[in-house]
Design a protein around this motif. Structure first.
Motif, PDB file in Angstrom:
ATOM      1  N   ASN A   1       0.810  -1.221   0.000  1.00 16.37           N
ATOM      2  CA  ASN A   1       0.000   0.000   0.000  1.00 16.37           C
ATOM      3  C   ASN A   1       0.846   1.276   0.000  1.00 16.37           C
ATOM      4  N   LEU A   2       2.156   1.134  -0.156  1.00 17.38           N
ATOM      5  CA  LEU A   2       3.061   2.282  -0.099  1.00 17.38           C
ATOM      6  C   LEU A   2       3.664   2.551  -1.482  1.00 17.38           C
ATOM      7  N   ILE A   3       3.490   3.796  -1.967  1.00 12.29           N
ATOM      8  CA  ILE A   3       4.040   4.214  -3.259  1.00 12.29           C
ATOM      9  C   ILE A   3       4.966   5.394  -3.008  1.00 12.29           C
ATOM     10  N   THR A   4       6.202   5.308  -3.530  1.00  9.34           N
ATOM     11  CA  THR A   4       7.150   6.410  -3.371  1.00  9.34           C
ATOM     12  C   THR A   4       7.821   6.726  -4.704  1.00  9.34           C
ATOM     13  N   SER A   5       8.193   7.997  -4.865  1.00  7.80           N
ATOM     14  CA  SER A   5       8.938   8.456  -6.036  1.00  7.80           C
ATOM     15  C   SER A   5      10.000   9.452  -5.595  1.00  7.80           C
ATOM     16  N   ARG A   6      10.928   9.761  -6.534  1.00 14.49           N
ATOM     17  CA  ARG A   6      12.121  10.524  -6.177  1.00 14.49           C
ATOM     18  C   ARG A   6      12.028  12.027  -6.330  1.00 14.49           C
ATOM     19  N   ASN A   7      11.353  12.509  -7.405  1.00 14.44           N
ATOM     20  CA  ASN A   7      11.461  13.932  -7.743  1.00 14.44           C
ATOM     21  C   ASN A   7      10.375  14.323  -8.744  1.00 14.44           C
ATOM     22  N   PRO A   8      10.273  15.610  -9.079  1.00 13.98           N
ATOM     23  CA  PRO A   8       9.229  16.041 -10.012  1.00 13.98           C
ATOM     24  C   PRO A   8       9.266  15.328 -11.373  1.00 13.98           C
ATOM     25  N   GLY A   9      10.430  14.921 -11.831  1.00 11.22           N
ATOM     26  CA  GLY A   9      10.512  14.201 -13.088  1.00 11.22           C
ATOM     27  C   GLY A   9       9.803  12.863 -13.059  1.00 11.22           C
ATOM     28  N   ASP A  10       9.556  12.338 -11.865  1.00 15.56           N
ATOM     29  CA  ASP A  10       8.889  11.037 -11.705  1.00 15.56           C
ATOM     30  C   ASP A  10       7.373  11.164 -11.594  1.00 15.56           C
ATOM     31  N   ILE A  11       6.839  12.379 -11.635  1.00 21.17           N
ATOM     32  CA  ILE A  11       5.406  12.575 -11.413  1.00 21.17           C
ATOM     33  C   ILE A  11       4.532  11.738 -12.354  1.00 21.17           C
ATOM     34  N   PRO A  12       4.807  11.643 -13.649  1.00 19.19           N
ATOM     35  CA  PRO A  12       3.934  10.807 -14.488  1.00 19.19           C
ATOM     36  C   PRO A  12       3.845   9.351 -13.998  1.00 19.19           C
ATOM     37  N   ALA A  13       4.978   8.753 -13.644  1.00 16.40           N
ATOM     38  CA  ALA A  13       4.975   7.376 -13.135  1.00 16.40           C
ATOM     39  C   ALA A  13       4.293   7.304 -11.769  1.00 16.40           C
ATOM     40  N   PHE A  14       4.536   8.296 -10.933  1.00 20.27           N
ATOM     41  CA  PHE A  14       3.911   8.387  -9.604  1.00 20.27           C
ATOM     42  C   PHE A  14       2.391   8.439  -9.748  1.00 20.27           C
ATOM     43  N   ASN A  15       1.909   9.320 -10.626  1.00 26.70           N
ATOM     44  CA  ASN A  15       0.461   9.448 -10.847  1.00 26.70           C
ATOM     45  C   ASN A  15      -0.137   8.148 -11.361  1.00 26.70           C
ATOM     46  N   ARG A  16       0.517   7.513 -12.346  1.00 34.34           N
ATOM     47  CA  ARG A  16       0.009   6.242 -12.892  1.00 34.34           C
ATOM     48  C   ARG A  16      -0.102   5.186 -11.795  1.00 34.34           C
ATOM     49  N   ALA A  17       0.934   5.085 -10.962  1.00 29.25           N
ATOM     50  CA  ALA A  17       0.930   4.076  -9.897  1.00 29.25           C
ATOM     51  C   ALA A  17      -0.204   4.324  -8.905  1.00 29.25           C
ATOM     52  N   ILE A  18      -0.428   5.580  -8.542  1.00 27.17           N
ATOM     53  CA  ILE A  18      -1.516   5.915  -7.612  1.00 27.17           C
ATOM     54  C   ILE A  18      -2.865   5.566  -8.236  1.00 27.17           C
ATOM     55  N   ILE A  19      -3.075   5.986  -9.470  1.00 24.65           N
ATOM     56  CA  ILE A  19      -4.366   5.759 -10.126  1.00 24.65           C
ATOM     57  C   ILE A  19      -4.623   4.265 -10.330  1.00 24.65           C
ATOM     58  N   GLU A  20      -3.592   3.514 -10.723  1.00 24.19           N
ATOM     59  CA  GLU A  20      -3.757   2.061 -10.884  1.00 24.19           C
ATOM     60  C   GLU A  20      -4.115   1.404  -9.544  1.00 24.19           C
ATOM     61  N   ALA A  21      -3.435   1.795  -8.486  1.00 20.29           N
ATOM     62  CA  ALA A  21      -3.726   1.228  -7.166  1.00 20.29           C
ATOM     63  C   ALA A  21      -5.138   1.583  -6.705  1.00 20.29           C
ATOM     64  N   LEU A  22      -5.545   2.828  -6.930  1.00 17.96           N
ATOM     65  CA  LEU A  22      -6.884   3.252  -6.514  1.00 17.96           C
ATOM     66  C   LEU A  22      -7.971   2.615  -7.378  1.00 17.96           C
ATOM     67  N   ALA A  23      -7.683   2.332  -8.645  1.00 17.08           N
ATOM     68  CA  ALA A  23      -8.660   1.639  -9.492  1.00 17.08           C
ATOM     69  C   ALA A  23      -8.947   0.251  -8.921  1.00 17.08           C
ATOM     70  N   LYS A  24      -7.916  -0.402  -8.353  1.00 14.98           N
ATOM     71  CA  LYS A  24      -8.124  -1.708  -7.724  1.00 14.98           C
ATOM     72  C   LYS A  24      -8.956  -1.572  -6.453  1.00 14.98           C
ATOM     73  N   VAL A  25      -8.711  -0.502  -5.690  1.00 14.46           N
ATOM     74  CA  VAL A  25      -9.513  -0.236  -4.482  1.00 14.46           C
ATOM     75  C   VAL A  25     -10.979  -0.061  -4.875  1.00 14.46           C
ATOM     76  N   GLY A  26     -11.216   0.703  -5.924  1.00 15.15           N
ATOM     77  CA  GLY A  26     -12.572   0.935  -6.402  1.00 15.15           C
ATOM     78  C   GLY A  26     -13.228  -0.341  -6.887  1.00 15.15           C
ATOM     79  N   ALA A  27     -12.459  -1.187  -7.585  1.00 15.23           N
ATOM     80  CA  ALA A  27     -12.998  -2.466  -8.086  1.00 15.23           C
ATOM     81  C   ALA A  27     -13.334  -3.400  -6.926  1.00 15.23           C
ATOM     82  N   ASP A  28     -12.477  -3.385  -5.885  1.00 17.32           N
ATOM     83  CA  ASP A  28     -12.722  -4.242  -4.719  1.00 17.32           C
ATOM     84  C   ASP A  28     -13.977  -3.797  -3.965  1.00 17.32           C
ATOM     85  N   ALA A  29     -14.299  -2.515  -4.047  1.00 21.91           N
ATOM     86  CA  ALA A  29     -15.471  -1.985  -3.330  1.00 21.91           C
ATOM     87  C   ALA A  29     -16.770  -2.295  -4.051  1.00 21.91           C
TER      88      ALA A  29
END
Length: 185
Positions: free
Chosen positions: A156-184
């Motif tokens: 349940n923990l997502i971490t990234s390094r810097n502003p250049g990582d924001i696209p990957a950070f956002n994708r990881a958050i949205i993918e994880a939350l889509a699973k939360v939504g599907a589980d609900a």
């Protein structure tokens, strides 16, 4: 694109947040349909910075840390910047909020210097994480397995390094939350 309708995300920030690390994940979550709430020490407008020094945009928090009920949210997003997490880790309620999200096994995402809050909350022992280089020794001293990757997902923990990582950070958050939504469903 994932549909995050009904997913509620809390962001914690105060003055000194890295502008892009608050606004870009917030907008990506809103665009995906999530409800995003910003909490801070007070409800006075807070100001971001660019590159940790240049004044940037302001935003008015929705509520104070004292008014946060962790049960109202599925996820916590922590933007970086040097001053922002450094101030928040000195706020007992901010640290409690991080602890509660982790204890409840809810998604917690932290970028750049924000993992300082994870260290302060004592929730990284045995976890695989990344961060801005100057935070890595603190993470290691707190028992984390620190790697240098654009985004690290450890349960349940997502971490990234810097502003250049924001696209990957956002994708990881949205993918994880889509699973939360599907589980609900």
């Amino acid at each position: 694109m994932a549909d995050l309708q009904g997913i509620r995300v809390l962001m914690l920030a105060t003055d000194g947040f890295e502008n892009s690390e608050l606004f870009e994940p917030r907008q990506a979550l809103l665009d995906a349909g999530a409800t995003v709430t910003l909490a801070s020490i007070k409800t006075d407008p807070i100001r971001g910075v660019k590159n940790d020094s240049e004044p940037a945009d302001s935003i008015t928090p929705d509520l104070t840390l004292a008014d946060v009920d962790v049960d109202d949210y599925e996820a916590l997003v922590l933007p970086g910047g040097v001053g922002n997490p450094d101030k928040l880790r000195m706020e007992e309620r901010a640290v409690e909020i991080v602890e509660d999200f982790v204890d409840d096994e809810k998604l917690v995402a932290a970028i750049c210097h924000a993992p300082w809050l994870l260290v302060e909350a004592d929730v990284v022992d045995g976890r695989r994480v990344t961060s801005w280089p100057s935070v890595r020794t603190d993470l290691e001293n707190a028992g984390a397995d620190v790697v240098d990757e654009e985004v690290v997902v450890d349960g349940n923990l997502i971490t990234s390094r810097n502003p250049g990582d924001i696209p990957a950070f956002n994708r990881a958050i949205i993918e994880a939350l889509a699973k939360v939504g599907a589980d609900a469903d």
